[in-house]
Design an enzyme around this catalytic site. Sequence first.
Site, mmCIF file in Angstrom:
data_model
loop_
_atom_site.group_PDB
_atom_site.id
_atom_site.type_symbol
_atom_site.label_atom_id
_atom_site.label_comp_id
_atom_site.label_asym_id
_atom_site.label_seq_id
_atom_site.Cartn_x
_atom_site.Cartn_y
_atom_site.Cartn_z
ATOM 1 N N LYS A 117 -5.885 -9.680 9.432
ATOM 2 C CA LYS A 117 -7.285 -10.083 9.293
ATOM 3 C C LYS A 117 -7.716 -11.122 10.311
ATOM 4 O O LYS A 117 -6.992 -12.076 10.591
ATOM 5 C CB LYS A 117 -7.502 -10.674 7.905
ATOM 6 C CG LYS A 117 -7.944 -9.662 6.878
ATOM 7 C CD LYS A 117 -7.752 -10.218 5.499
ATOM 8 C CE LYS A 117 -8.630 -11.427 5.277
ATOM 9 N NZ LYS A 117 -10.036 -11.066 4.970
ATOM 10 N N SER A 438 -4.842 5.293 -8.414
ATOM 11 C CA SER A 438 -5.360 6.521 -7.823
ATOM 12 C C SER A 438 -4.232 7.497 -7.525
ATOM 13 O O SER A 438 -3.104 7.102 -7.228
ATOM 14 C CB SER A 438 -6.133 6.209 -6.543
ATOM 15 O OG SER A 438 -5.308 5.536 -5.633
ATOM 16 N N ARG A 520 -11.776 2.688 11.641
ATOM 17 C CA ARG A 520 -12.055 2.578 10.204
ATOM 18 C C ARG A 520 -13.219 1.630 9.933
ATOM 19 O O ARG A 520 -13.241 0.510 10.441
ATOM 20 C CB ARG A 520 -10.833 2.048 9.443
ATOM 21 C CG ARG A 520 -9.652 2.962 9.473
ATOM 22 C CD ARG A 520 -9.930 4.237 8.686
ATOM 23 N NE ARG A 520 -8.745 5.077 8.713
ATOM 24 C CZ ARG A 520 -7.843 5.093 7.742
ATOM 25 N NH1 ARG A 520 -7.985 4.335 6.686
ATOM 26 N NH2 ARG A 520 -6.786 5.871 7.839
ATOM 27 N N GLU A 670 2.804 -5.696 -3.859
ATOM 28 C CA GLU A 670 3.408 -4.987 -2.732
ATOM 29 C C GLU A 670 4.670 -5.739 -2.291
ATOM 30 O O GLU A 670 4.630 -6.931 -2.076
ATOM 31 C CB GLU A 670 2.412 -4.962 -1.570
ATOM 32 C CG GLU A 670 2.978 -4.354 -0.323
ATOM 33 C CD GLU A 670 1.942 -4.277 0.779
ATOM 34 O OE1 GLU A 670 0.802 -3.882 0.502
ATOM 35 O OE2 GLU A 670 2.290 -4.612 1.910
ATOM 36 N N HIS A 699 1.917 3.280 2.310
ATOM 37 C CA HIS A 699 1.260 3.339 3.617
ATOM 38 C C HIS A 699 2.001 4.262 4.565
ATOM 39 O O HIS A 699 1.534 4.553 5.649
ATOM 40 C CB HIS A 699 1.159 1.944 4.227
ATOM 41 C CG HIS A 699 0.435 0.987 3.327
ATOM 42 N ND1 HIS A 699 1.096 0.193 2.424
ATOM 43 C CD2 HIS A 699 -0.883 0.747 3.161
ATOM 44 C CE1 HIS A 699 0.203 -0.516 1.749
ATOM 45 N NE2 HIS A 699 -0.998 -0.200 2.183
HETATM 46 N N1 GLN Z 1 -6.420 1.083 -8.498
HETATM 47 C C1 GLN Z 1 -6.641 1.180 -7.098
HETATM 48 C C2 GLN Z 1 -5.989 2.443 -6.559
HETATM 49 O O1 GLN Z 1 -4.974 2.817 -7.027
HETATM 50 C C3 GLN Z 1 -6.077 -0.004 -6.370
HETATM 51 C C4 GLN Z 1 -6.346 0.060 -4.897
HETATM 52 C C5 GLN Z 1 -5.970 -1.185 -4.136
HETATM 53 O O2 GLN Z 1 -5.246 -2.009 -4.613
HETATM 54 N N2 GLN Z 1 -6.431 -1.326 -2.931
HETATM 55 O O3 GLN Z 1 -6.459 3.067 -5.650
#
Ligand code: GLN
Length: 765
Positions: A117, A438, A520, A670, A699
């Site tokens: 960032k 998701s 992006r 993470e 990722h």
């Molecule tokens: N709940 C969201 C997903 O799974 C979390 C996304 C994120 O932390 N950027 O997409």
Amino acid sequence: MITTHSLGFPRIGRQRELKFALERYWKKAISAETLLETATHLRIQNWQDQAVLDWIPAGDFSLYDHVLDTSFLLGNIPERISRLSGNELDHYFRLARGRGVSDDADCACVSAGELTKWFDTNYHYIVPEFDKNTRFSLNAGPLLQQIQAARQQHNQVKPVILGPVTYLWLGKCKDATDKHDLLDGLIHVYEQLFRDLKDAGVTWVQIDEPVLVMELSDSWKHALRKTYYQLQAAPVNLMLTTYFGQLQENLQLVCELPVAGVHLDAVTARDEVVKVMDWLPGHKILSLGVINGRNIWKTDLNAVLDWLEPIHARLQERLWLAPSCSLLHVPIDLNSEQALDADIHSWLAFAVQKLQEVKILATALDHGRQSVYDALLENQGIIESRQQSERVHRAAVKSRLLEISPAMYRRKSSYSQRAAVQRERIPLPLFPTTTIGSFPQTQAIRQTRLDYRKGKLSAEAYQSAMQAEVEQCVREQEALDLDVLVHGEPERNDMVEYFGEQLEGFTSTQFGWVQSYGSRCVKPPILYGDVLHTHEITVGWIQYAQSLTGKPMKGMLTGPVTMLNWSFVRDDQPRSETCKQLALAIRDEVLALEKAGIAIIQIDEAALREGLPLRKSQWQDYLDWAILAFGIAANGVQDSTQIHTHMCYSEFNDIMEAIGRMDADVITIETSRSAMELLDAFDQYHYPNEIGPGVYDIHSPNIPSEEAIIDLMKKAAQRIPVHRLWVNPDCGLKTRSWEEVKPALKNMVAASRYLATAFKETKAS
Ligand code: GLN
Ligand code: ZN
């Protein structure tokens, strides 16, 4: 006469032309020449858009990132890239993305530069790399060409260059090299550059040193002094440019450095302007960034003039005016927005409009307010309409805010009491498995959403298409034998935009894109008024998903701090106030889910860490209100409701204590890329509740093996009691394909089962 200038302009294009050209080029659908032609057109368009001002910038445009451009300007290309075949453009994209065009021979074997960032913005730059072999050598050709092209549009062109100290400061040493040892070589290249610029007819150079708004150690202050004393012989005028905050203890230093002018962010550092005028030697120019380059609101021009007129009387010709920072962080042109509500439309200013505001202010100062009477009158009407609008101010929201009490933001019982009750209600194995929310957003899902948006699909047809997606997602998770399921979020385009669309007080734009990194872009919602939850947002989806399975279904929400940090928010009240309003709205949704019988609710705070102020001295204040807001949203539930939160980054050692104070029952984070390095923090601070350290790096297309996951979890188990550990991926799976996700989760579940048995046996023995 006052001089006006622009510090930089968005690169992406009104229709995101740059994004599409880049992506087509990477796919080999267009040639390098076509890509570069698009870039040339965009630059010309940008210069035309900025032509209302006296000086236009050159060199602020970038194909990917301006810090990466600086690395090329200074000849600082990591050896792993420079030794590859290909031309400069290939090298450029390899460093940016790890690959050039899609079917490159040595495609996969080079790692991209790290992405981080840019100060406290949502823009990401490629981190410069240094090591003991780092040597700088000037490569000014591309910049000189841009300056020449700009001259054909405008007669006063000011190159924009990232300053040597900020460049060093932003970079990372790959070995034990001390960055300060690189300074001499760097200064030397800048000296050469300034000579070349002089030869090209340049008189003013904007040299950006945003590092001057940070807390600097003595060695960095020394680096600044050394650099600018050495560069004072440069045959061009340097405009030392700072933005994004106050100078504070660096103020005197800034005033003393031997440069021809200083630019100050007079939006965030307005209180410092008089002090700077007192200190600044009489021959130096003071440029004031009086129009906010970070938000999308019209400026109250009369109020700024009330403040500026005496300053102008004192500085006269020495006063320059500009936006506070580069306009990179705002959308380009409000005129592109055809669907916005007329009131809200009138309150906004994007990049093009902001430059007009600069121009009006300068004219008013030079020729009196009378000379721009109509423009000022119109502006005043708009400012007043916003101040008084019922769309903005809702008495019910304001009075609810006054009633916030500790009982609302603290759980009723301690974690251990809650955990006991939750274990009764939701029996789970050791090392329970779950995902972050998701599941793959397939082309079909996106098409369905688009068709619905465009009115091609009825609400009923949309609903049943999405329910079918939810059902498929539930079946897959059951087949994988995950323990806590999710509905998969097919109905959400973006975790913030989706909730923004559902809450009162928000609006969204059609073309309000802002560059996040490379090609992006994001389209932040606009939070314009008091926030109100008027209807259940997620309950229908979650309840439906729960009805399909006997396993616990996790409700999924975006938290107030993330909503705040990823939106354009109002400037007429403190961020902390806005955040509390968001918190109350999310709280309503949490309680509705609970009432509907959902036992586990996750509130994502993906952006909590990135909201940290630039100066550490301001962290505590931010964390206090951010944690309070999370508490308001989350902690109104019964003991038997399990609250999860998710954060997608691993460097939070320094805010661990605050995260503990959020008191979520479970936090997922993470860690897989850092091989559980994060967990070192647990040596000092004992996170009191349950934690799911991500074991699957979403990722990357790689599928983690069962063994790798077991290894990571064993490391975690050395620090955290096993009954408080969860097994989950790093983040949501929406960018991955089912072909990747299924085997990865299969391995994850197998690892969990193995660990559960292994640790049960250790416990028994
Ligand atoms: N709940 C969201 C997903 O799974 C979390 C996304 C994120 O932390 N950027 O997409
Ligand atoms: Zn995440």
